[in-house]
Design a protein around this motif. Structure first.
Motif, PDB file in Angstrom:
ATOM      1  N   SER A  38      18.116 -20.731   0.395  1.00 50.79           N
ATOM      2  CA  SER A  38      16.817 -21.042  -0.214  1.00 50.79           C
ATOM      3  C   SER A  38      15.714 -21.212   0.837  1.00 50.79           C
ATOM      4  O   SER A  38      14.567 -20.870   0.587  1.00 50.79           O
ATOM      5  CB  SER A  38      16.919 -22.284  -1.109  1.00 50.79           C
ATOM      6  OG  SER A  38      17.300 -23.396  -0.317  1.00 50.79           O
ATOM      7  N   ARG A  39      16.053 -21.703   2.032  1.00 52.09           N
ATOM      8  CA  ARG A  39      15.009 -21.912   3.061  1.00 52.09           C
ATOM      9  C   ARG A  39      14.720 -20.677   3.889  1.00 52.09           C
ATOM     10  O   ARG A  39      13.666 -20.569   4.485  1.00 52.09           O
ATOM     11  CB  ARG A  39      15.429 -23.014   4.037  1.00 52.09           C
ATOM     12  CG  ARG A  39      15.700 -24.361   3.434  1.00 52.09           C
ATOM     13  CD  ARG A  39      14.418 -25.082   3.097  1.00 52.09           C
ATOM     14  NE  ARG A  39      14.742 -26.296   2.361  1.00 52.09           N
ATOM     15  CZ  ARG A  39      14.210 -27.478   2.607  1.00 52.09           C
ATOM     16  NH1 ARG A  39      13.326 -27.621   3.556  1.00 52.09           N
ATOM     17  NH2 ARG A  39      14.542 -28.521   1.876  1.00 52.09           N
ATOM     18  N   THR A  40      15.707 -19.766   3.997  1.00 54.44           N
ATOM     19  CA  THR A  40      15.510 -18.636   4.921  1.00 54.44           C
ATOM     20  C   THR A  40      15.798 -17.258   4.307  1.00 54.44           C
ATOM     21  O   THR A  40      15.335 -16.254   4.834  1.00 54.44           O
ATOM     22  CB  THR A  40      16.443 -18.766   6.157  1.00 54.44           C
ATOM     23  OG1 THR A  40      17.798 -18.561   5.727  1.00 54.44           O
ATOM     24  CG2 THR A  40      16.321 -20.116   6.828  1.00 54.44           C
ATOM     25  N   GLY A  41      16.599 -17.210   3.268  1.00 53.94           N
ATOM     26  CA  GLY A  41      17.003 -15.905   2.698  1.00 53.94           C
ATOM     27  C   GLY A  41      18.191 -15.283   3.410  1.00 53.94           C
ATOM     28  O   GLY A  41      18.621 -14.181   3.077  1.00 53.94           O
ATOM     29  N   ARG A 155      21.823 -27.222  14.057  1.00 51.25           N
ATOM     30  CA  ARG A 155      21.656 -26.566  12.758  1.00 51.25           C
ATOM     31  C   ARG A 155      20.234 -26.048  12.533  1.00 51.25           C
ATOM     32  O   ARG A 155      19.995 -25.236  11.632  1.00 51.25           O
ATOM     33  CB  ARG A 155      22.047 -27.519  11.628  1.00 51.25           C
ATOM     34  CG  ARG A 155      21.099 -28.688  11.442  1.00 51.25           C
ATOM     35  CD  ARG A 155      21.556 -29.539  10.279  1.00 51.25           C
ATOM     36  NE  ARG A 155      20.608 -30.633  10.035  1.00 51.25           N
ATOM     37  CZ  ARG A 155      20.662 -31.430   8.997  1.00 51.25           C
ATOM     38  NH1 ARG A 155      21.635 -31.283   8.113  1.00 51.25           N
ATOM     39  NH2 ARG A 155      19.774 -32.392   8.832  1.00 51.25           N
ATOM     40  N   ALA A 156      19.286 -26.527  13.347  1.00 53.84           N
ATOM     41  CA  ALA A 156      17.907 -26.061  13.184  1.00 53.84           C
ATOM     42  C   ALA A 156      17.732 -24.612  13.644  1.00 53.84           C
ATOM     43  O   ALA A 156      16.813 -23.929  13.206  1.00 53.84           O
ATOM     44  CB  ALA A 156      16.955 -26.964  13.967  1.00 53.84           C
ATOM     45  N   THR A 157      18.594 -24.152  14.525  1.00 53.33           N
ATOM     46  CA  THR A 157      18.433 -22.780  15.041  1.00 53.33           C
ATOM     47  C   THR A 157      19.631 -21.857  14.757  1.00 53.33           C
ATOM     48  O   THR A 157      19.441 -20.659  14.551  1.00 53.33           O
ATOM     49  CB  THR A 157      18.203 -22.784  16.578  1.00 53.33           C
ATOM     50  OG1 THR A 157      19.227 -23.567  17.189  1.00 53.33           O
ATOM     51  CG2 THR A 157      16.836 -23.336  16.943  1.00 53.33           C
ATOM     52  N   ILE A 159      21.469 -21.284  12.324  1.00 49.40           N
ATOM     53  CA  ILE A 159      21.547 -20.598  11.020  1.00 49.40           C
ATOM     54  C   ILE A 159      20.628 -19.374  10.958  1.00 49.40           C
ATOM     55  O   ILE A 159      20.763 -18.540  10.081  1.00 49.40           O
ATOM     56  CB  ILE A 159      21.154 -21.568   9.884  1.00 49.40           C
ATOM     57  CG1 ILE A 159      19.736 -22.119  10.153  1.00 49.40           C
ATOM     58  CG2 ILE A 159      22.173 -22.706   9.754  1.00 49.40           C
ATOM     59  CD1 ILE A 159      18.985 -22.460   8.918  1.00 49.40           C
ATOM     60  N   ILE A 160      19.680 -19.291  11.881  1.00 52.18           N
ATOM     61  CA  ILE A 160      18.608 -18.299  11.766  1.00 52.18           C
ATOM     62  C   ILE A 160      18.905 -16.982  12.477  1.00 52.18           C
ATOM     63  O   ILE A 160      18.659 -15.902  11.948  1.00 52.18           O
ATOM     64  CB  ILE A 160      17.285 -18.887  12.327  1.00 52.18           C
ATOM     65  CG1 ILE A 160      16.814 -20.027  11.432  1.00 52.18           C
ATOM     66  CG2 ILE A 160      16.208 -17.817  12.458  1.00 52.18           C
ATOM     67  CD1 ILE A 160      15.626 -20.792  11.972  1.00 52.18           C
ATOM     68  N   PHE A 161      19.437 -17.081  13.709  1.00 53.40           N
ATOM     69  CA  PHE A 161      19.430 -15.903  14.583  1.00 53.40           C
ATOM     70  C   PHE A 161      20.739 -15.107  14.561  1.00 53.40           C
ATOM     71  O   PHE A 161      21.809 -15.661  14.298  1.00 53.40           O
ATOM     72  CB  PHE A 161      19.102 -16.329  16.017  1.00 53.40           C
ATOM     73  CG  PHE A 161      17.708 -16.888  16.151  1.00 53.40           C
ATOM     74  CD1 PHE A 161      16.618 -16.038  16.257  1.00 53.40           C
ATOM     75  CD2 PHE A 161      17.491 -18.263  16.140  1.00 53.40           C
ATOM     76  CE1 PHE A 161      15.326 -16.541  16.370  1.00 53.40           C
ATOM     77  CE2 PHE A 161      16.195 -18.784  16.258  1.00 53.40           C
ATOM     78  CZ  PHE A 161      15.114 -17.926  16.370  1.00 53.40           C
ATOM     79  N   GLY A 162      20.612 -13.820  14.881  1.00 54.48           N
ATOM     80  CA  GLY A 162      21.778 -12.942  14.952  1.00 54.48           C
ATOM     81  C   GLY A 162      21.577 -11.897  16.035  1.00 54.48           C
ATOM     82  O   GLY A 162      20.518 -11.840  16.674  1.00 54.48           O
ATOM     83  N   ALA A 313       4.276  -8.645  12.762  1.00 58.52           N
ATOM     84  CA  ALA A 313       5.262  -9.447  13.494  1.00 58.52           C
ATOM     85  C   ALA A 313       4.639 -10.722  14.029  1.00 58.52           C
ATOM     86  O   ALA A 313       3.416 -10.819  14.205  1.00 58.52           O
ATOM     87  CB  ALA A 313       5.852  -8.638  14.644  1.00 58.52           C
ATOM     88  N   PHE A 314       5.523 -11.681  14.287  1.00 56.17           N
ATOM     89  CA  PHE A 314       5.112 -12.949  14.898  1.00 56.17           C
ATOM     90  C   PHE A 314       6.275 -13.453  15.736  1.00 56.17           C
ATOM     91  O   PHE A 314       7.434 -13.311  15.344  1.00 56.17           O
ATOM     92  CB  PHE A 314       4.787 -13.991  13.817  1.00 56.17           C
ATOM     93  CG  PHE A 314       4.338 -15.292  14.413  1.00 56.17           C
ATOM     94  CD1 PHE A 314       3.018 -15.482  14.774  1.00 56.17           C
ATOM     95  CD2 PHE A 314       5.250 -16.320  14.663  1.00 56.17           C
ATOM     96  CE1 PHE A 314       2.598 -16.670  15.365  1.00 56.17           C
ATOM     97  CE2 PHE A 314       4.846 -17.505  15.252  1.00 56.17           C
ATOM     98  CZ  PHE A 314       3.515 -17.688  15.607  1.00 56.17           C
ATOM     99  N   GLY A 315       5.972 -14.055  16.892  1.00 56.55           N
ATOM    100  CA  GLY A 315       7.069 -14.561  17.702  1.00 56.55           C
ATOM    101  C   GLY A 315       6.652 -15.618  18.694  1.00 56.55           C
ATOM    102  O   GLY A 315       5.475 -15.988  18.799  1.00 56.55           O
TER     103      GLY A 315
END
Ligand code: COA
Length: 329
Positions: A38-41, A155-157, A159-162, A313-315
């Motif tokens: 729900s927070r990131t997709g 857990r803040a990071t 879950i996001i990156f791959g 894009a944004f980074g």
């Protein structure tokens, strides 16, 4: 004589086999599939396993696939731009490593470091060499082994990156397709909110930096979220206004895959309906420099010659921007 534009002649990607799912993350940190989705997709991301394999491993595979599918000889490549925040080494450039491994013996190249906007910066940079008439074939590669700088207890990071990489081949186009316009910005005051503290010249690696976990991504998610939503939409709007484009004229919005909520907000901000918004964040997460070429690769079969694509894009940096291109095949 008609103006030379730089167009994408082909795109290819590579993601490693290992799939890190939300349910596996549930066993590593205090999180759950419902929260992450729900927070990131994001549902899953790829992780490059294997001793001694850097980001170049994925980039080489992406480029080899690209050269094969476009029937291009590596010896004809004149320039290799490698966009990455996780280079194999601090130096020499990963662009050199990849170029040599794929046999691009007549090329020069360098790395671009602009965090998640890197591929957009690289695409626009490479295009200038084509537009000037100086070069005929330029490879732009974007990819990261984010798992090498992620703390899998944070857990803040985590879950996001791959991990993943993609590459495009740029060539001269005289039919009016290719890169039409771009708008880029950066602002170093964003550093406190998204960075890696140690490992550079300001704070070289030491036992202390390792103990303090300073070789991992630090992110203030809320602040990054706010800046990303505002700036991606703003950049895209600048490009649309300058080129008299409305949402109706855009065939596809190609947004950096940071977070589904950021993508949705950007799309709303520029008036592009959901069905024209490309997304694959659910299966790869945020691969940093890899997101845009992997997105182009996944959706390549949908594109038609002349389609108007809007990249945004944004980074970290912060860096951000947008580009308008007409698909060439
Ligand atoms: N699992 C479960 N709960 C979590 C969590 C996780 N992985 N991470 C944080 N939480 C908790 C927080 O502790 C907080 O709990 P509290 O309300 O009890 O204090 C709550 O969830 C909300 O945390 P918050 O940080 O406010 O969440 P958020 O809605 O801002 O979402 C991000 C966090 C990271 C998903 C979001 O900020 C984001 O996507 N930011 C942009 C990141 C990004 O795209 N970076 C790359 C830019 S290119």
């Amino acid at each position: 004589m008609s103006k030379i534009t730089a167009s994408i002649k082909g795109v290819h990607g590579y993601v490693p086999d290992y799939i890190l799912t939300n349910s596996e993350l549930e066993k590593m940190v205090d999180t759950n599939d419902e929260w992450i989705t729900s927070r990131t997709g994001i549902k899953e991301r790829r992780i490059l396993k294997g001793e001694g394999l850097g980001a170049s491993h994925m980039m080489v595979k992406a480029v080899e696939g690209l050269l094969a599918k476009t029937n291009t000889s590596a010896a004809d490549i004149e320039m290799v731009i490698c966009c990455t925040s996780t280079p194999d080494l601090v130096f020499p450039a990963t662009a050199n490593i990849v170029a040599t491994q794929v046999g691009a013996v007549n090329a020069f190249g360098y790395d671009i470091q602009a965090a998640c906007s890197g591929f957009l910066y690289g695409l626009t940079t490479g295009s200038q060499f084509i537009e000037s008439g100086r070069l005929k074939k330029v490879l732009v590669i974007g990819g990261d082994k984010m798992s090498s700088i992620i703390d899998y207890t944070d857990r803040a990071t985590c879950i996001i990156f791959g991990d993943g990489a993609g590459a495009v081949l740029l060539e001269a186009n005289e039919e009016g397709n290719g890169l039409m316009d771009f708008w880029l910005r950066s602002d170093g005051s964003g550093e406190p909110y998204l960075h890696m503290t140690a490992g550079g010249s300001r704070k070289p690696a030491s036992h202390e930096t390792v103990d303090l976990k300073e070789h991992f991504v630090y992110q203030d998610g809320k602040t990054v979220f706010k800046f990303a939503v505002t700036n991606m939409a703003y950049a895209a709007t600048q490009v649309m206004q300058r080129n008299n484009l409305t949402g109706d004229d855009i065939a596809y919005l190609v947004p950096h895959q940071a977070n589904k909520r950021i993508i949705d907000a950007t799309a709303r901000g520029v008036g592009v309906p959901d069905e024209k918004v490309l997304m694959n964040i659910e299966k790869y997460g945020n691969t940093t420099n890899g997101t845009i070429p992997l997105l182009l690769w996944d959706f390549e079969s949908k594109f038609k010659k002349g389609d108007n694509l809007l990249i945004a894009a944004f980074g970290g940096g912060f860096t951000w921007g947008a580009a308008y291109l007409k698909w060439a095949y």
